[in-house]
Enzyme design. Structure first.
Site, PDB file in Angstrom:
ATOM      1  N   ARG A  55      53.934  22.850   7.572  1.00  0.00           N
ATOM      2  CA  ARG A  55      53.420  24.048   6.890  1.00  0.00           C
ATOM      3  C   ARG A  55      52.160  23.711   6.085  1.00  0.00           C
ATOM      4  O   ARG A  55      51.194  24.466   6.073  1.00  0.00           O
ATOM      5  CB  ARG A  55      54.496  24.647   5.968  1.00  0.00           C
ATOM      6  CG  ARG A  55      55.501  25.506   6.719  1.00  0.00           C
ATOM      7  CD  ARG A  55      56.478  26.181   5.782  1.00  0.00           C
ATOM      8  NE  ARG A  55      55.941  27.355   5.102  1.00  0.00           N
ATOM      9  CZ  ARG A  55      55.937  28.593   5.610  1.00  0.00           C
ATOM     10  NH1 ARG A  55      56.419  28.810   6.808  1.00  0.00           N
ATOM     11  NH2 ARG A  55      55.461  29.605   4.917  1.00  0.00           N
ATOM     12  N   ASN A  87      53.848  33.507  -2.643  1.00  0.00           N
ATOM     13  CA  ASN A  87      53.363  32.552  -1.639  1.00  0.00           C
ATOM     14  C   ASN A  87      53.073  31.197  -2.271  1.00  0.00           C
ATOM     15  O   ASN A  87      52.494  31.113  -3.348  1.00  0.00           O
ATOM     16  CB  ASN A  87      52.104  33.088  -0.958  1.00  0.00           C
ATOM     17  CG  ASN A  87      52.379  34.379  -0.217  1.00  0.00           C
ATOM     18  OD1 ASN A  87      53.549  34.720   0.000  1.00  0.00           O
ATOM     19  ND2 ASN A  87      51.351  35.099   0.156  1.00  0.00           N
ATOM     20  N   HIS A 106      56.839  31.161  -6.956  1.00  0.00           N
ATOM     21  CA  HIS A 106      57.713  30.292  -6.157  1.00  0.00           C
ATOM     22  C   HIS A 106      57.129  28.894  -5.961  1.00  0.00           C
ATOM     23  O   HIS A 106      57.542  28.175  -5.052  1.00  0.00           O
ATOM     24  CB  HIS A 106      58.016  30.941  -4.802  1.00  0.00           C
ATOM     25  CG  HIS A 106      58.915  32.142  -4.903  1.00  0.00           C
ATOM     26  ND1 HIS A 106      59.122  33.024  -3.876  1.00  0.00           N
ATOM     27  CD2 HIS A 106      59.667  32.598  -5.940  1.00  0.00           C
ATOM     28  CE1 HIS A 106      59.967  33.984  -4.265  1.00  0.00           C
ATOM     29  NE2 HIS A 106      60.301  33.750  -5.518  1.00  0.00           N
ATOM     30  N   CYS A 117      63.528  13.282 -12.104  1.00  0.00           N
ATOM     31  CA  CYS A 117      62.835  13.307 -13.403  1.00  0.00           C
ATOM     32  C   CYS A 117      61.676  14.319 -13.372  1.00  0.00           C
ATOM     33  O   CYS A 117      61.577  15.124 -12.467  1.00  0.00           O
ATOM     34  CB  CYS A 117      62.345  11.903 -13.786  1.00  0.00           C
ATOM     35  SG  CYS A 117      60.891  11.344 -12.881  1.00  0.00           S
ATOM     36  N   CYS A 160      59.841   8.543  -6.058  1.00  0.00           N
ATOM     37  CA  CYS A 160      59.206   8.670  -7.373  1.00  0.00           C
ATOM     38  C   CYS A 160      58.785   7.313  -7.930  1.00  0.00           C
ATOM     39  O   CYS A 160      59.590   6.380  -7.968  1.00  0.00           O
ATOM     40  CB  CYS A 160      60.195   9.345  -8.329  1.00  0.00           C
ATOM     41  SG  CYS A 160      59.552   9.513 -10.000  1.00  0.00           S
ATOM     42  N   CYS A 163      61.083   6.841 -11.353  1.00  0.00           N
ATOM     43  CA  CYS A 163      62.540   6.628 -11.386  1.00  0.00           C
ATOM     44  C   CYS A 163      63.135   6.310 -10.027  1.00  0.00           C
ATOM     45  O   CYS A 163      64.341   6.149  -9.896  1.00  0.00           O
ATOM     46  CB  CYS A 163      63.234   7.853 -11.996  1.00  0.00           C
ATOM     47  SG  CYS A 163      63.355   9.239 -10.859  1.00  0.00           S
ATOM     48  N   GLY A 202      52.776  43.065   1.324  1.00  0.00           N
ATOM     49  CA  GLY A 202      53.320  42.075   2.252  1.00  0.00           C
ATOM     50  C   GLY A 202      54.551  41.339   1.793  1.00  0.00           C
ATOM     51  O   GLY A 202      54.668  40.134   2.018  1.00  0.00           O
ATOM     52  N   THR A 203      55.455  42.060   1.146  1.00  0.00           N
ATOM     53  CA  THR A 203      56.726  41.407   0.777  1.00  0.00           C
ATOM     54  C   THR A 203      57.900  42.317   1.092  1.00  0.00           C
ATOM     55  O   THR A 203      57.795  43.539   0.932  1.00  0.00           O
ATOM     56  CB  THR A 203      56.759  40.990  -0.713  1.00  0.00           C
ATOM     57  OG1 THR A 203      58.062  40.446  -1.000  1.00  0.00           O
ATOM     58  CG2 THR A 203      56.473  42.137  -1.661  1.00  0.00           C
ATOM     59  N   ASN A 230      52.386  47.638   3.424  1.00  0.00           N
ATOM     60  CA  ASN A 230      53.328  46.928   4.289  1.00  0.00           C
ATOM     61  C   ASN A 230      53.559  47.780   5.533  1.00  0.00           C
ATOM     62  O   ASN A 230      53.845  48.968   5.397  1.00  0.00           O
ATOM     63  CB  ASN A 230      54.660  46.719   3.536  1.00  0.00           C
ATOM     64  CG  ASN A 230      55.540  45.681   4.194  1.00  0.00           C
ATOM     65  OD1 ASN A 230      55.683  45.657   5.408  1.00  0.00           O
ATOM     66  ND2 ASN A 230      56.134  44.828   3.383  1.00  0.00           N
TER      67      ASN A 230
HETATM   68  N1  APR Z   1      50.339  42.876   6.215  1.00  0.00           N
HETATM   69  C1  APR Z   1      51.191  43.323   5.260  1.00  0.00           C
HETATM   70  N2  APR Z   1      52.508  43.077   5.313  1.00  0.00           N
HETATM   71  C2  APR Z   1      52.970  42.381   6.360  1.00  0.00           C
HETATM   72  C3  APR Z   1      52.141  41.889   7.380  1.00  0.00           C
HETATM   73  C4  APR Z   1      50.766  42.171   7.284  1.00  0.00           C
HETATM   74  N3  APR Z   1      49.893  41.742   8.191  1.00  0.00           N
HETATM   75  N4  APR Z   1      52.905  41.219   8.284  1.00  0.00           N
HETATM   76  C5  APR Z   1      54.163  41.280   7.827  1.00  0.00           C
HETATM   77  N5  APR Z   1      54.210  41.981   6.669  1.00  0.00           N
HETATM   78  C6  APR Z   1      55.349  42.263   5.815  1.00  0.00           C
HETATM   79  C7  APR Z   1      56.663  42.395   6.533  1.00  0.00           C
HETATM   80  O1  APR Z   1      56.890  43.738   6.939  1.00  0.00           O
HETATM   81  C8  APR Z   1      57.645  41.942   5.457  1.00  0.00           C
HETATM   82  O2  APR Z   1      58.037  43.044   4.654  1.00  0.00           O
HETATM   83  O3  APR Z   1      55.475  41.146   4.969  1.00  0.00           O
HETATM   84  C9  APR Z   1      56.825  40.973   4.594  1.00  0.00           C
HETATM   85  C10 APR Z   1      57.180  39.520   4.781  1.00  0.00           C
HETATM   86  O4  APR Z   1      58.459  39.332   4.310  1.00  0.00           O
HETATM   87  P1  APR Z   1      59.161  37.919   4.101  1.00  0.00           P
HETATM   88  O5  APR Z   1      58.951  37.068   5.300  1.00  0.00           O
HETATM   89  O6  APR Z   1      60.538  38.225   3.677  1.00  0.00           O
HETATM   90  O7  APR Z   1      58.320  37.276   2.927  1.00  0.00           O
HETATM   91  P2  APR Z   1      58.443  37.474   1.359  1.00  0.00           P
HETATM   92  O8  APR Z   1      58.839  38.868   1.014  1.00  0.00           O
HETATM   93  O9  APR Z   1      57.197  36.940   0.778  1.00  0.00           O
HETATM   94  O10 APR Z   1      59.628  36.499   1.019  1.00  0.00           O
HETATM   95  C11 APR Z   1      59.910  36.259  -0.324  1.00  0.00           C
HETATM   96  O11 APR Z   1      61.550  34.627   0.175  1.00  0.00           O
HETATM   97  O12 APR Z   1      61.915  32.995   1.719  1.00  0.00           O
HETATM   98  C12 APR Z   1      61.640  33.242   0.413  1.00  0.00           C
HETATM   99  O13 APR Z   1      60.552  31.972  -1.215  1.00  0.00           O
HETATM  100  C13 APR Z   1      60.354  32.600   0.016  1.00  0.00           C
HETATM  101  O14 APR Z   1      58.458  33.510  -1.140  1.00  0.00           O
HETATM  102  C14 APR Z   1      59.417  33.766  -0.138  1.00  0.00           C
HETATM  103  C15 APR Z   1      60.370  34.880  -0.539  1.00  0.00           C
END
Ligand code: APR
Length: 266
Positions: A55, A87, A106, A117, A160, A163, A202-203, A230
């Site tokens: 990644r 992110n 995160h 530690c 580490c 430690c 985008g979440t 989204n």
């Molecule tokens: N533009 C906007 N949104 C988008 C796009 C895009 N091009 N492509 C996908 N998405 C949306 C999807 O519809 C989804 O709702 O982005 C979201 C991605 O969701 P996840 O993969 O669940 O990511 P996220 O919400 O950031 O996850 C939260 O969960 O796995 C843990 O710690 C990790 O930070 C992460 C957290």
């Protein structure tokens, strides 16, 4: 104008970084939600490190997209601005957002920290990355140790320098506490009052605190705009005053220009 932006994996999707829950999120048929856990690391640190190293590599070769750029532009023009991103990549930073305007709630994938530690390597000058010649070699900070010196698929794990415990990626895994300092920065921003504009991009907003922060920044009564960008519906959609069902890199430049035009002081 006071602005809060909350972002998730979708904002980096168009830079080629797979989302967590999307169809490209699986790695070697493994579910990221199961790899990003303290249990997975305890069971198989080599596997988890391999995933994170891939990644990191992918992020290094990725470039910020138009959504990152638009958010950076908004940050520059708003009177008060905070970006809270889930992110762990550095694409927001590379798009030009100042550190003090951004919280990586995160963590940061380029940080390597001790699992026991407080030792921390920020990855900017001497990160314990794996050697390319497959031999365990000392690095500037932290040491690498082969766990299977005769095996074909050697992965060198960082230990580490303080430690001797195993080092781990500086990210927040499922079930772990959010970093206290970062949490305080979000709380401080929210305590100072409502926002005129809240954008959630985008979440999946799976975590209650993301929904909670968006709603606290945009309380009933003094409600400004609560915009969701989204392509799919999420838990937050029902509360949004505006839904933009488009990919972030397409929607954000226009959305930001509209917001800046609407809030321009005469
Ligand atoms: N533009 C906007 N949104 C988008 C796009 C895009 N091009 N492509 C996908 N998405 C949306 C999807 O519809 C989804 O709702 O982005 C979201 C991605 O969701 P996840 O993969 O669940 O990511 P996220 O919400 O950031 O996850 C939260 O969960 O796995 C843990 O710690 C990790 O930070 C992460 C957290």
């Amino acid at each position: 104008m006071r602005v809060l932006v909350l972002t998730g994996a979708g904002v980096s999707a168009e830079s080629g970084i797979p989302t967590f829950r999307g169809k490209d999120g699986y790695w070697r048929n493994l579910d990221p939600a199961k790899l990003a856990t303290p249990e997975a690391f305890a069971r198989d640190p080599k596997l988890v490190w391999e995933w994170y190293r891939e990644r990191r590599q992918r992020i290094r070769s990725a470039r910020p997209n138009a959504a990152h750029a638009a958010i950076a532009k908004l940050a520059q023009h708003a009177d008060e601005f905070l970006l809270v991103t889930q992110n762990v990549d550095d694409l927001h930073a590379r798009a030009g957002i100042a550190k003090e305007k951004m919280v990586q709630i995160h963590g940061d994938i380029f940080v390597t920290k001790c699992s026991r530690c407080d030792f921390l390597d920020t990855g900017r000058g001497g990160s314990p990355e794996p050697p390319t010649d497959r031999a365990a070699v000392p690095v500037e900070r932290g040491r690498l140790r082969s766990i299977a010196p005769t095996s074909e698929d050697i992965v060198d794990l960082p230990y580490c320098p303080e430690c001797d415990a195993l080092m781990r990626p500086g990210v927040v895994w499922f079930g772990e506490q959010l970093p206290w300092k970062e949490l305080q920065r979000v709380e401080n921003y929210l305590d100072r009052g409502a926002s005129d504009v809240v954008i959630v991009v985008g979440t999946t907003a799976t975590f209650g605190y993301i929904v909670d922060w968006a709603l606290r920044a945009s309380p009933e009564g003094v409600r400004g705009e609560l915009i969701e960008v989204n392509p799919e519906e999420t838990q937050l959609s029902q509360f949004a005053t505006q839904l933009v069902r488009e990919p972030a890199a397409i929607a954000m430049p226009h959305l930001v220009d509209t917001i800046l035009a609407d809030h321009r002081t005469p």
